[in-house]
Scaffold this active site. Structure first.
Site, PDB file in Angstrom:
ATOM      1  N   TYR A  95       0.853  -1.186   0.000  1.00  0.00           N
ATOM      2  CA  TYR A  95       0.000   0.000   0.000  1.00  0.00           C
ATOM      3  C   TYR A  95       0.885   1.230   0.000  1.00  0.00           C
ATOM      4  O   TYR A  95       1.793   1.351   0.831  1.00  0.00           O
ATOM      5  CB  TYR A  95      -0.878  -0.022   1.263  1.00  0.00           C
ATOM      6  CG  TYR A  95      -1.861   1.120   1.346  1.00  0.00           C
ATOM      7  CD1 TYR A  95      -3.096   1.052   0.710  1.00  0.00           C
ATOM      8  CD2 TYR A  95      -1.553   2.280   2.064  1.00  0.00           C
ATOM      9  CE1 TYR A  95      -4.004   2.097   0.788  1.00  0.00           C
ATOM     10  CE2 TYR A  95      -2.459   3.334   2.149  1.00  0.00           C
ATOM     11  CZ  TYR A  95      -3.679   3.236   1.511  1.00  0.00           C
ATOM     12  OH  TYR A  95      -4.576   4.278   1.594  1.00  0.00           O
ATOM     13  N   ASP A 133       9.253   3.918   0.251  1.00  0.00           N
ATOM     14  CA  ASP A 133       8.106   4.551   0.872  1.00  0.00           C
ATOM     15  C   ASP A 133       8.281   4.359   2.375  1.00  0.00           C
ATOM     16  O   ASP A 133       8.037   3.276   2.915  1.00  0.00           O
ATOM     17  CB  ASP A 133       6.825   3.872   0.366  1.00  0.00           C
ATOM     18  CG  ASP A 133       5.574   4.410   1.049  1.00  0.00           C
ATOM     19  OD1 ASP A 133       5.695   5.060   2.102  1.00  0.00           O
ATOM     20  OD2 ASP A 133       4.471   4.156   0.527  1.00  0.00           O
ATOM     21  N   LYS A 183       2.779  11.025   7.779  1.00  0.00           N
ATOM     22  CA  LYS A 183       2.319  10.604   9.117  1.00  0.00           C
ATOM     23  C   LYS A 183       2.850  11.507  10.230  1.00  0.00           C
ATOM     24  O   LYS A 183       2.691  12.697  10.174  1.00  0.00           O
ATOM     25  CB  LYS A 183       2.731   9.145   9.361  1.00  0.00           C
ATOM     26  CG  LYS A 183       2.194   8.171   8.313  1.00  0.00           C
ATOM     27  CD  LYS A 183       0.799   7.713   8.596  1.00  0.00           C
ATOM     28  CE  LYS A 183       0.382   6.602   7.657  1.00  0.00           C
ATOM     29  NZ  LYS A 183      -1.055   6.397   7.630  1.00  0.00           N
TER      30      LYS A 183
HETATM   31  N1  PMP Z   1       2.423   4.759   2.118  1.00  0.00           N
HETATM   32  C1  PMP Z   1       2.271   3.948   3.160  1.00  0.00           C
HETATM   33  C2  PMP Z   1       3.299   2.885   3.404  1.00  0.00           C
HETATM   34  C3  PMP Z   1       1.201   4.089   4.032  1.00  0.00           C
HETATM   35  O1  PMP Z   1       1.066   3.246   5.065  1.00  0.00           O
HETATM   36  C4  PMP Z   1       0.273   5.107   3.797  1.00  0.00           C
HETATM   37  C5  PMP Z   1      -0.913   5.354   4.717  1.00  0.00           C
HETATM   38  N2  PMP Z   1      -1.259   4.390   5.588  1.00  0.00           N
HETATM   39  C6  PMP Z   1       0.462   5.940   2.687  1.00  0.00           C
HETATM   40  C7  PMP Z   1       1.551   5.746   1.874  1.00  0.00           C
HETATM   41  C8  PMP Z   1      -0.501   7.040   2.377  1.00  0.00           C
HETATM   42  O2  PMP Z   1      -0.400   8.063   3.305  1.00  0.00           O
HETATM   43  P1  PMP Z   1      -1.631   9.062   3.530  1.00  0.00           P
HETATM   44  O3  PMP Z   1      -2.701   8.288   4.196  1.00  0.00           O
HETATM   45  O4  PMP Z   1      -1.049  10.158   4.367  1.00  0.00           O
HETATM   46  O5  PMP Z   1      -2.039   9.558   2.186  1.00  0.00           O
END
Ligand code: PMP
Length: 436
Positions: A162, A243, A270
């Site tokens: 994700y 990421d 985050k």
């Molecule tokens: N990348 C990862 C690994 C995530 O866990 C998340 C959100 N859980 C995101 C991207 C997306 O971040 P956001 O919810 O701030 O858009």
């Protein structure tokens, strides 16, 4: 309160769900009326569970209260964004001071570059960065940059991972995904991945990976897998993106610091906004420089709130005064110890359950088989996971339905001990239902 032992998993789950429904009338009412104008009754699909999710009224320190006035220890930690807990005095002070001095200042402002500098000092891959508003946006920008500078179209992502609302590969690329031609690769499988890179090398702009899978099970990449990926992408001139939206909290210098591997680009989000909405991406200066408006043929990277003053000041204060490098070391050591205790507990009870993860992020899996990729999440019987979720809420412990468990800074030994005791109670009461 002792949990009720049950003979049958379906019956136990139904009983737990009914009990939850009866205990939370105000959350139910909130959810039902929210559905009128807020599609599906909530704004983040990952928060939904049957029969309705809890609605919260407030938080303080390591605790949150729902609209039925139940208090929970917050082991969800807003999917890792809530590392400071609730109402942290430092971010509170900084946000109020900033607000008093104006929050929409139109131009570059004095809080922006210092925050960028602090982030560049902290994470090895960041030679230069740019800001965005979320992890999804940070990944949109990182991937757009990789495709623009390479002139190539495809991006490799890993099955089950994700990277944001429009980069969801939990069950293959989601229909709502950003329309990039994706090459899906198997996580933690270097041979399989490198064969796919060979097959697509002339069209691959980038490879994007969570160095530890976060919300899909807290599954660390094997260091040799990441090293291999670094070597192959470097050799073939493909941009490697880590990421680190979740994992940047897993060490003083992010997960990249823990494994000693430097990607070309990194995205973060985050907790790094000090509790406010935030995203950033960056890396090699020769790539990022394409956004320099004084350069030849510069790329645009715009966004009204990219440099919003509240996030810049709260984020900087949080990084320098709260989640310092030593605080990161300490929290993650406590997380390792916590995971170890929980795994020992599962062994003591003789239940086929394990907790994977690294440092302050962990995930329960209802199987004794190895968990090496997000596909291994399918080894868990979801009824057991849901039962755990309801039973833990019944014992005032709040965690994600997916079984993700996250530590936050205000947690003391007392919160951690209470969580371990609740898991102990769950194993003792439900042992007969947990066998394979
Ligand atoms: N990348 C990862 C690994 C995530 O866990 C998340 C959100 N859980 C995101 C991207 C997306 O971040 P956001 O919810 O701030 O858009």
């Amino acid at each position: 309160m002792a949990l009720q032992p049950n003979v049958d998993l379906d019956a136990a789950l139904k009983e737990a769900r009914d009990k939850y429904g009866a205990a939370n009338p105000n959350s139910r009412e909130y959810y039902e009326s929210a559905r009128n104008s807020l599609t599906g009754g909530l704004g983040r699909s990952s928060l939904y569970f049957q029969p309705f999710p809890l609605a919260f009224s407030h938080g303080e320190g390591a605790y949150i209260w729902d609209v039925d006035d139940h208090r929970y220890a917050d082991f969800m930690g807003d999917y890792t964004a809530g590392i400071y807990g609730h109402n942290h005095p430092i971010t509170r002070r900084v946000i109020l001071e900033t607000f008093d001095n104006g929050i929409a200042l139109n131009g570059p402002h004095k809080h922006e570059a210092p925050f960028a500098e602090a982030l560049c000092k902290r994470f090895p891959a960041f030679e230069q960065i740019r800001f965005a508003n979320s992890g999804t946006e940070a990944n949109i920008w990182a991937l757009s940059l990789a495709r623009a500078v390479s002139g190539k179209s495809h991006v490799m992502a890993f099955e089950g991972c994700y990277h944001g609302g429009v980069f969801n590969f939990e069950h293959g690329p989601a229909p709502v995904n950003y329309p990039i031609p994706w090459v899906m690769a198997p996580y933690n499988d270097l041979d399989g991945t490198s064969a796919l890179i060979d097959a697509h090398e002339h069209e691959l702009a980038a490879v994007i990976i969570e160095p530890m899978v976060g919300a899909q099970g807290c599954i660390p990449a094997e260091t040799d897998f990441l090293k291999g990926l670094r070597e192959i992408t470097e050799e073939k001139g493909i941009i490697l993106i880590f990421d680190e939206v979740m994992t940047s909290r897993l060490g003083p210098n992010g997960y990249q610091g823990e494994v000693g591997i430097t990607p070309d680009l990194t995205s973060v989000s985050k907790y790094l906004g000090g509790g406010l909405t935030f995203g950033a991406f960056g890396g090699r200066a020769d790539l990022m420089t394409r956004y320099d408006q004084t350069g030849e043929d510069p790329l645009p990277q715009a966004g009204t709130f990219n440099n919003n003053v509240l996030t810049m000041t709260a984020g900087l204060a949080a990084l320098e005064e709260i989640y310092t490098e030593s605080a990161a070391r300490d929290l993650n050591d406590r997380g390792d110890d916590f995971r170890h205790r929980l795994n020992e507990l599962a062994k003591t009870h003789g239940v086929p359950v394990q907790f994977t993860g690294y440092g302050s992020m962990l995930n329960i899996h209802f199987t004794a088989d190895p968990i090496l990729s997000p596909q291994d999440m399918h080894k868990t019987d979801l009824r057991k996971r849901d039962l755990f979720h309801f039973d833990m809420m019944d014992q005032a412990q709040y965690l994600a339905r997916s079984g993700m468990i996250v530590l936050s800074l205000p947690m003391t030994d007392s919160e951690i001990d209470s969580f371990v005791a609740a898991v102990d109670e769950f194993f003792a009461s439900r042992k007969s239902l947990l066998a394979d």
